[in-house]
Design an enzyme around this catalytic site. Structure first.
Site, PDB file in Angstrom:
ATOM      1  N   HIS A 355       0.937  -1.161   0.045  1.00 23.28           N
ATOM      2  CA  HIS A 355      -0.040  -0.077  -0.002  1.00 23.28           C
ATOM      3  C   HIS A 355       0.897   1.322   0.108  1.00 23.28           C
ATOM      4  O   HIS A 355       0.214   2.306   0.288  1.00 23.28           O
ATOM      5  CB  HIS A 355      -0.915   0.081   1.170  1.00 23.28           C
ATOM      6  CG  HIS A 355      -1.936  -0.989   1.196  1.00 23.28           C
ATOM      7  ND1 HIS A 355      -3.281  -0.720   0.734  1.00 23.28           N
ATOM      8  CD2 HIS A 355      -1.940  -2.471   1.619  1.00 23.28           C
ATOM      9  CE1 HIS A 355      -3.808  -1.841   0.831  1.00 23.28           C
ATOM     10  NE2 HIS A 355      -3.185  -2.852   1.509  1.00 23.28           N
ATOM     11  N   LYS A 543      -8.318  14.227   4.529  1.00 26.23           N
ATOM     12  CA  LYS A 543      -7.587  12.660   4.405  1.00 26.23           C
ATOM     13  C   LYS A 543      -6.618  13.017   5.566  1.00 26.23           C
ATOM     14  O   LYS A 543      -6.289  14.099   6.255  1.00 26.23           O
ATOM     15  CB  LYS A 543      -6.802  12.768   3.325  1.00 26.23           C
ATOM     16  CG  LYS A 543      -6.093  14.073   2.641  1.00 26.23           C
ATOM     17  CD  LYS A 543      -5.422  13.964   1.067  1.00 26.23           C
ATOM     18  CE  LYS A 543      -6.384  13.978   0.054  1.00 26.23           C
ATOM     19  NZ  LYS A 543      -6.705  12.695  -0.546  1.00 26.23           N
ATOM     20  N   ARG A 544      -5.650  11.853   5.660  1.00 19.38           N
ATOM     21  CA  ARG A 544      -4.666  11.964   6.904  1.00 19.38           C
ATOM     22  C   ARG A 544      -3.877  13.241   6.179  1.00 19.38           C
ATOM     23  O   ARG A 544      -3.496  13.411   5.356  1.00 19.38           O
ATOM     24  CB  ARG A 544      -3.822  10.820   6.838  1.00 19.38           C
ATOM     25  CG  ARG A 544      -4.513   9.831   7.779  1.00 19.38           C
ATOM     26  CD  ARG A 544      -4.837  10.295   9.115  1.00 19.38           C
ATOM     27  NE  ARG A 544      -3.452  10.346  10.077  1.00 19.38           N
ATOM     28  CZ  ARG A 544      -3.150   9.331  10.824  1.00 19.38           C
ATOM     29  NH1 ARG A 544      -3.791   8.169  10.996  1.00 19.38           N
ATOM     30  NH2 ARG A 544      -2.112   9.511  11.435  1.00 19.38           N
ATOM     31  N   LYS A 549       0.891  14.457   0.795  1.00 18.78           N
ATOM     32  CA  LYS A 549      -0.478  14.732   0.467  1.00 18.78           C
ATOM     33  C   LYS A 549      -0.626  16.336   0.118  1.00 18.78           C
ATOM     34  O   LYS A 549      -1.967  16.631  -0.582  1.00 18.78           O
ATOM     35  CB  LYS A 549      -1.427  14.081   1.439  1.00 18.78           C
ATOM     36  CG  LYS A 549      -1.431  12.614   1.472  1.00 18.78           C
ATOM     37  CD  LYS A 549      -2.617  12.456   2.454  1.00 18.78           C
ATOM     38  CE  LYS A 549      -2.448  10.928   2.864  1.00 18.78           C
ATOM     39  NZ  LYS A 549      -3.006   9.909   1.860  1.00 18.78           N
ATOM     40  N   THR A 651      -8.558   6.770  -1.993  1.00 23.14           N
ATOM     41  CA  THR A 651      -9.837   6.084  -2.268  1.00 23.14           C
ATOM     42  C   THR A 651     -10.846   7.165  -1.875  1.00 23.14           C
ATOM     43  O   THR A 651     -12.198   7.169  -2.310  1.00 23.14           O
ATOM     44  CB  THR A 651     -10.092   4.970  -1.132  1.00 23.14           C
ATOM     45  OG1 THR A 651      -9.456   5.155   0.154  1.00 23.14           O
ATOM     46  CG2 THR A 651      -9.468   3.601  -1.713  1.00 23.14           C
ATOM     47  N   LYS A 655     -14.334   8.134  -3.602  1.00 24.88           N
ATOM     48  CA  LYS A 655     -15.890   8.587  -2.914  1.00 24.88           C
ATOM     49  C   LYS A 655     -16.394   9.847  -3.287  1.00 24.88           C
ATOM     50  O   LYS A 655     -17.741   9.867  -3.576  1.00 24.88           O
ATOM     51  CB  LYS A 655     -15.622   8.606  -1.577  1.00 24.88           C
ATOM     52  CG  LYS A 655     -15.229   7.281  -0.696  1.00 24.88           C
ATOM     53  CD  LYS A 655     -14.649   7.335   0.565  1.00 24.88           C
ATOM     54  CE  LYS A 655     -13.788   6.186   0.909  1.00 24.88           C
ATOM     55  NZ  LYS A 655     -12.771   6.142   2.035  1.00 24.88           N
TER      56      LYS A 655
HETATM   57  C1  26V Z   1       1.761   2.238   7.478  1.00 23.03           C
HETATM   58  C2  26V Z   1       2.532   1.968   8.441  1.00 23.03           C
HETATM   59  C3  26V Z   1       3.898   1.809   8.261  1.00 23.03           C
HETATM   60  C4  26V Z   1       4.737   1.631   9.406  1.00 23.03           C
HETATM   61  C5  26V Z   1       4.095   0.754  10.652  1.00 23.03           C
HETATM   62  C6  26V Z   1       2.725   1.539  11.088  1.00 23.03           C
HETATM   63  C7  26V Z   1       2.007   1.771   9.995  1.00 23.03           C
HETATM   64  C8  26V Z   1       0.781   1.764  10.113  1.00 23.03           C
HETATM   65  C9  26V Z   1      -0.202   2.278   8.993  1.00 23.03           C
HETATM   66  C10 26V Z   1       0.279   2.522   7.784  1.00 23.03           C
HETATM   67  C11 26V Z   1      -0.489   2.891   6.635  1.00 23.03           C
HETATM   68  C12 26V Z   1       0.025   3.229   5.781  1.00 23.03           C
HETATM   69  C13 26V Z   1      -0.236   2.945   4.431  1.00 23.03           C
HETATM   70  C14 26V Z   1      -1.556   3.325   3.766  1.00 23.03           C
HETATM   71  O1  26V Z   1      -2.471   3.781   4.356  1.00 23.03           O
HETATM   72  N1  26V Z   1      -1.380   3.476   2.580  1.00 23.03           N
HETATM   73  C15 26V Z   1      -2.798   3.907   1.921  1.00 23.03           C
HETATM   74  O2  26V Z   1      -3.403   2.906   1.396  1.00 23.03           O
HETATM   75  C16 26V Z   1      -4.614   3.119   0.789  1.00 23.03           C
HETATM   76  C17 26V Z   1      -5.568   1.956   0.442  1.00 23.03           C
HETATM   77  O3  26V Z   1      -4.672   1.032  -0.477  1.00 23.03           O
HETATM   78  C18 26V Z   1      -4.321   3.779  -0.546  1.00 23.03           C
HETATM   79  O4  26V Z   1      -5.555   4.161  -1.266  1.00 23.03           O
HETATM   80  C19 26V Z   1      -3.332   5.087  -0.135  1.00 23.03           C
HETATM   81  O5  26V Z   1      -2.896   5.772  -1.499  1.00 23.03           O
HETATM   82  C20 26V Z   1      -2.295   4.749   0.571  1.00 23.03           C
HETATM   83  O6  26V Z   1      -1.522   5.888   1.236  1.00 23.03           O
END
Ligand code: 26V
Length: 812
Positions: A355, A543-544, A549, A651, A655
Site C-alpha cells: 500500500h 485525508k490524513r 498529500k 480512495t 468517494k
Molecule cells: C503504515 C504504517 C507503516 C509503518 C508501521 C505503522 C503503519 C501503520 C499504518 C500504515 C498505513 C499506511 C499505508 C496506507 O494507509 N496506505 C494507503 O493505502 C490506501 C489503500 O490502499 C491507498 O489508497 C493510499 O494511497 C495509501 O496511502
C-alpha cells in the site's frame, strides 16, 4: 425482517417496554439505539449460523483478510441498509418521535484504523459479504481506536478514543474459540528418531479471545465474520499467590503487559518505528489468526496438504507478514511437516498487498528484537533467509550486491516486504501506476525474479455506504433515472452518461447537491459558529495530514487568493468555501504545524469583513468515517493533489467522484485511472508527472530557491510565513514550514507545482460559472465511478488471487 413500517413500530415499542420496563415517553435515543440493534442481532443470528454451516458442509474455500486495521465506522445504518429495512425503520422511528439521525449518533465510530488502508479493509468486508464470497476479516480489537482530535488554539490535541465505553452492540465474545499465543522464552532443539524437534521453554503465554462481528451482505442472507482478537491474561487472578515473594507484583506486571497488546491502535501511518509493542501486536494477530484458521480447517477432516485448496490468506500491507513464519511453525512443529512441504503450502496460501512506496513506511524489524521476543519464529525466518540466499546465489552467481539487496535479513534487520514477496504467491499494488512503480523501481529485483507474482488490483469503495447510505437522495435520483440494476451492478452507473445533458436531470442533481451543502453548512454553524454560504463552491480536502498529500499546496493557494483579493477587492471570483479535515500522527511535527497554519489562515480570512462574501476557510475537527459521510456528498471540488508517484491509490478520490464532485488532482494513484475515463474535460489535472518527479529525484535539477526567486506569487506567500502580516501574528511564526520548503529543497515539489495548480483553479472558477456544464461533468463523474466500486476490486482478487467463486447454497 420488518414487513412494513407499522409492524416495525409495534415490534420496537413492545421490545422497548419489555426490555426497559418504561413507557415510550421516558425512553431516550440511547435506549432506542440499544434495543433496535439488539433486535437486528437477534434477527440475523440464524443466517449467520447458517452461513457457517453452509461453508462447512460444502467445504467452501475460505479467504481471510489479515489486517492490523479495520476502519469500519458505525454499523447500525449500514446494517439496516444491507438488510433492506433502512427506509422502513427510518419512517417508523420518525413517527415514534425519534429522528434516525439522532438514534444513529448514539453509536461510537469503530475507529480501528488510521486512514486509507484500514478503510479499504472495511469496504472489502462489505463487498465480500454482498457478493456472497466466503471471506472474513482478522484483526485486533483495540480498546482505544484512533485518537479523538480536538483543535485548541489552532493546534491539534489528542484525546483517547474509548469507543467501547458504552459497550459494543455488534460484537460477540467467543471465549470458546480462544487460543494461546506465546512470547519470549528459549528454544531447545532435540533429535528424536533422526528428526529435529524444536521446543520453546520458559515462554510467556497470552490468551487471545476473539470477538466476532457479523458482516451482513446486501440483499442476501450471507453473513461473514470479522474476527477481532483481544489479548487477555492467562492466569486466574484469584489463584495467584499474594505472599511476600514478589510473585503477586510480577503477576500484576504481567497482567498489565498482556493487556497492553490490544490496548491501542498505533496512530502513525506511513512511518515505521521499531517499537516492541507494535511487534507484539503484529505477532499476536498473526498467531491467533492462523491458529484459528487451522482450527476451522481442521473441522473439514482433510489433510493439511489440502490447505491451499481450502484457505487463502491475504495480508494487508506487511504488518501481518508474520503469518508466513507462523504457519511454517505450526506445520513443522505441531504437525510434523518437513520444511519443503510446509514452505510449498505456506507459499500457496499467502498473498500480499502493498500500500505504499514511501521508503520510510517499509517495515524492517531489528533482528535482535525478533530473536528475543519470538525465538522460534526468528529461527524460521533465519532459515528462510538462508535458503533464499542460496537460491539467489545460484541464480545470480556474480552479483553479491543484488543478493544483499534482496536478502530478507541484512544489516541486522528483517525486511518484511522481502519476506512477504518471497513467502507468498502474489504481490499486488493498489492502482495501475502504483503497480508499475513497484515493478519498475521499488521492487524491481523481485519483479525480475518472480514476474508472475506481480499483479495490480486497483482499489475500490463500497457504493452501498458511500453512495446509497451517505447520499440517499442522489441514489434515489439515479434509480429514478435508470432503474435499480446499478445497485447490484455498479458498473451500470454508466447508464447515466446518456442523461448527462438532460437539463431536468441536471437540475435534480444540482438540487440534491445544494441540500447536502446546506446540511454541511448547518453542521459547520453548529460546531464552529461560522456561517458558510451553500451557494459558494465547496472545495474540500479531507485525508490524513502528510507532507506528500500536500495540504500545504492547498493553503498556499488560499493565501495567494487572499493576497489577490486584498490587492483587488473587486476581483471577480466565484465565492469559495475551502474545507479541510485531517488528523496528524501525534509525533509528526511538521504535519501538526500545517494544521496550525490552516487554522491560523482560516481565522484571519474568516475574520476579514472585506473578503467574507467570497472566501471562507474551515477546518473540521476530528475527521472520521462518520464525518466523511456528511462531508463528501456536499463537495463540489475534491482535492487529490499528492506529489505524483507518492499516493499509492487514494480512495477518497473515488468517494468524491461517486458523489458528483469534480477532482482537481495530479496524475497520481488512481487519479490516473479516473482521468483515463473522464478525460481532460471532466477533471482538472495539473502538476508534474510521476516520471518527472522521479527524474528530479534521480538526476537533480530542481531548486526550491529558484522557484522562490523567480515567481513573485511564491515569494509573497513564502515571506508571509515568517513576517508579521496576514498569516503570522509574530515574526517567524511559521519559520519551520518555511524552512522545510526552502532549506530542504521542497521534497514534495509544492513550489514546482504551484503555478499549474493556480491555473487548474482558474479553470475550476471558469467552469463553475457555467452551471449546466458543471452538472454535466458531475453526472459524468458519477456515471464513471462504478468501476471504482469495491465489488469490482473484490471480484478481481477472488478470481485472480484467491481462486474462489460466490458461494451457491446447495439445497439441503
Ligand atoms: C503504515 C504504517 C507503516 C509503518 C508501521 C505503522 C503503519 C501503520 C499504518 C500504515 C498505513 C499506511 C499505508 C496506507 O494507509 N496506505 C494507503 O493505502 C490506501 C489503500 O490502499 C491507498 O489508497 C493510499 O494511497 C495509501 O496511502
Amino acid at each position: 425482517m420488518f414487513k412494513d413500517k407499522d409492524t416495525f413500530k409495534r415490534a420496537l415499542t413492545r421490545q422497548l417496554v419489555d426490555k426497559l420496563g418504561r413507557p415510550l415517553e421516558e425512553v431516550s435515543e440511547a435506549d432506542v439505539y440499544k434495543v433496535l440493534s439488539g433486535m437486528i442481532r437477534e434477527q440475523i443470528g440464524r443466517d449467520w449460523a447458517q452461513t457457517n454451516t453452509v461453508y462447512k458442509e460444502q467445504k467452501e474455500k475460505q479467504v481471510y483478510y489479515f489486517s492490523m486495521e479495520f476502519l469500519i465506522g458505525r454499523l447500525l445504518g449500514n446494517n439496516l441498509l444491507n438488510l433492506g429495512v433502512l427506509e422502513t425503520v427510518r419512517d417508523g422511528l420518525k413517527e415514534l418521535g425519534f429522528p434516525f439521525g439522532e438514534v444513529e449518533e448514539q453509536e461510537s465510530d469503530a475507529g480501528l484504523g488510521n486512514g486509507g488502508l484500514g478503510r479499504l479493509a472495511a469496504c472489502f468486508m462489505d463487498s465480500l459479504a454482498s457478493l456472497q464470497y466466503a471471506g472474513h476479516g482478522t484483526g485486533i480489537r483495540y480498546k482505544y481506536g484512533l485518537f479523538e482530535q480536538k483543535i485548541m488554539d489552532g493546534n491539534q490535541v489528542e484525546l483517547p478514543d474509548y469507543w467501547l465505553q458504552k459497550g459494543n452492540e455488534w460484537e460477540i465474545r467467543r471465549p470458546d474459540k480462544q487460543v494461546e499465543v506465546r512470547f519470549w522464552g528459549n528454544v531447545v532443539t532435540r533429535e528424536v528418531q533422526g528428526r529435529l524437534i524444536f521446543e520453546t521453554i520458559q515462554y510467556e503465554s497470552v490468551r487471545g479471545v476473539p470477538y466476532d462481528v457479523p458482516i451482513i451482505g446486501f440483499g442476501n442472507p450471507h453473513i461473514n465474520t470479522l474476527r477481532l482478537w483481544s489479548a487477555e491474561s492467562m492466569m486466574d487472578p484469584f489463584r495467584q499467590p499474594s505472599g511476600q515473594d514478589g510473585s503477586y507484583y510480577r503477576y500484576l506486571d504481567y497482567n498489565r503487559s498482556v493487556e497492553s497488546i490490544s490496548e491501542f491502535l498505533y496512530p502513525d501511518d506511513s512511518h515505521y518505528e521499531g517499537k516492541l509493542l507494535r511487534l507484539k501486536q503484529q505477532y499476536f494477530l498473526c498467531s491467533a489468526g492462523v491458529q484459528s484458521v487451522l482450527r476451522t480447517f481442521g473441522k473439514l477432516n482433510l489433510p493439511l496438504t489440502e490447505l491451499p485448496e481450502k484457505v487463502a490468506i491475504q495480508i494487508n500491507d506487511t504488518h501481518p507478514t508474520l503469518v508466513i513464519p507462523e504457519l511454517m511453525r505450526l506445520l513443522i512443529d505441531d504437525n510434523g511437516f518437513g520444511w519443503d512441504e510446509a514452505w510449498e503450502i505456506t507459499n500457496k496460501v499467502v498473498g500480499y498487498t502493498n500500500h505504499t512506496i514511501l521508503s520510510e513506511a517499509l517495515e524492517k524489524w531489528p533482528q535482535q528484537m525478533v530473536k528475543e521476543l519470538l525465538p522460534r519464529i526468528y529461527m524460521i525466518i533465519e532459515e528462510i533467509d538462508r535458503r533464499f540466499r542460496i537460491q539467489l546465489n545460484e541464480r545470480y552467481p556474480d552479483q553479491p550486491d543484488r543478493v544483499s539487496r534482496m536478502a530478507i535479513i541484512e544489516h541486522n534487520q528483517i525486511r518484511m516486504a522481502h519476506l512477504a514477496i518471497h513467502g507468498g504467491h502474489s504481490i499486488n499494488g493498489v492502482a495501475a501506476l502504483h503497480t508499475e512503480i513497484l515493478k519498475k523501481r521499488e521492487m524491481k529485483d523481485f519483479y525480475e525474479l518472480y514476474p508472475e507474482r506481480f499483479n495490480n488490483k486497483t482499489n475500490g469503495i463500497t457504493h452501498r455506504r458511500w453512495l446509497m447510505y451517505a447520499n440517499p437522495d442522489l441514489a434515489a435520483l439515479v434509480t429514478e433515472c435508470m432503474g435499480s440494476r446499478w445497485i447490484k451492478h455498479p458498473q451500470e452507473l454508466n447508464g447515466l452518461i446518456k442523461c448527462c445533458k438532460d437539463a431536468a436531470f441536471q437540475n435534480e442533481v444540482a438540487k440534491v447537491k445544494k441540500q447536502n451543502k446546506e446540511r454541511l453548512a448547518a453542521y459547520i454553524l453548529e460546531k464552529q459558529g461560522i456561517t458558510v454560504d451553500p451557494n459558494s463552491l465547496f472545495d474540500i480536502q479531507v485525508k490524513r495530514l502528510h507532507a506528500y498529500k500536500r495540504q500545504l499546496l492547498n493553503v498556499f493557494h488560499i493565501i495567494h487568493l487572499y493576497n489577490q483579493l486584498k490587492e483587488n477587492p473587486n476581483m471577480d471570483i466565484v465565492p469559495r468555501t475551502f474545507i479541510f479535515g485531517a488528523k496528524a500522527a501525534p509525533s509528526y511535527y511538521l504535519a501538526k504545524r500545517i494544521i496550525k497554519l490552516i487554522n491560523t489562515v482560516a481565522a484571519r480570512i474568516n475574520g476579514d469583513k472585506a473578503v467574507r462574501d467570497v472566501l471562507k476557510v474551515i477546518f473540521l475537527e476530528n475527521y472520521s468515517v462518520s464525518l466523511a459521510q456528511k462531508i463528501i456528498p456536499a463537495a463540489d471540488v475534491s482535492e487529490q493533489i499528492s506529489t505524483a508517484s507518492k499516493e499509492a491509490s487514494g480512495t477518497g478520490n473515488m468517494k468524491f467522484m461517486m458523489n458528483g464532485a469534480l477532482t482537481v488532482g495530479t496524475m497520481d494513484g488512481a487519479n490516473v485511472e479516473m482521468h483515463e475515463m473522464l478525460g481532460d474535460e471532466n477533471m482538472f489535472i495539473f502538476g508534474l508527472s510521476a516520471e518527472q518527479v522521479q527524474n528530479f529525484y534521480q538526476y537533480g535539477g530542481y531548486s526550491a530557491w529558484d522557484m522562490y526567486n523567480s515567481d513573485s506569487r511564491i515569494h509573497e506567500v513564502m515571506d508571509q510565513l515568517i513576517a508579521p502580516g496576514p498569516v503570522c501574528s509574530q515574526e517567524n511564526e511559521f519559520r519551520d514550514i518555511y524552512q522545510s520548503i526552502l532549506d530542504h529543497n521542497d521534497e514534495y515539489f509544492v513550489l514546482k507545482d504551484f503555478s499549474s495548480y493556480i491555473e487548474a483553479h482558474l479553470n475550476i472558477d471558469l467552469a463553475y460559472r457555467n452551471q449546466s456544464d458543471w452538472h454535466q461533468k458531475a453526472i459524468l463523474n458519477i456515471a464513471h465511478s462504478g468501476k471504482f466500486s469495491s465489488d469490482c476490486t473484490i471480484r478481481e482478487y477472488a478470481s485472480e488471487i484467491w481462486k474462489i467463486s460466490p458461494v451457491k447454497r446447495r439445497q439441503i
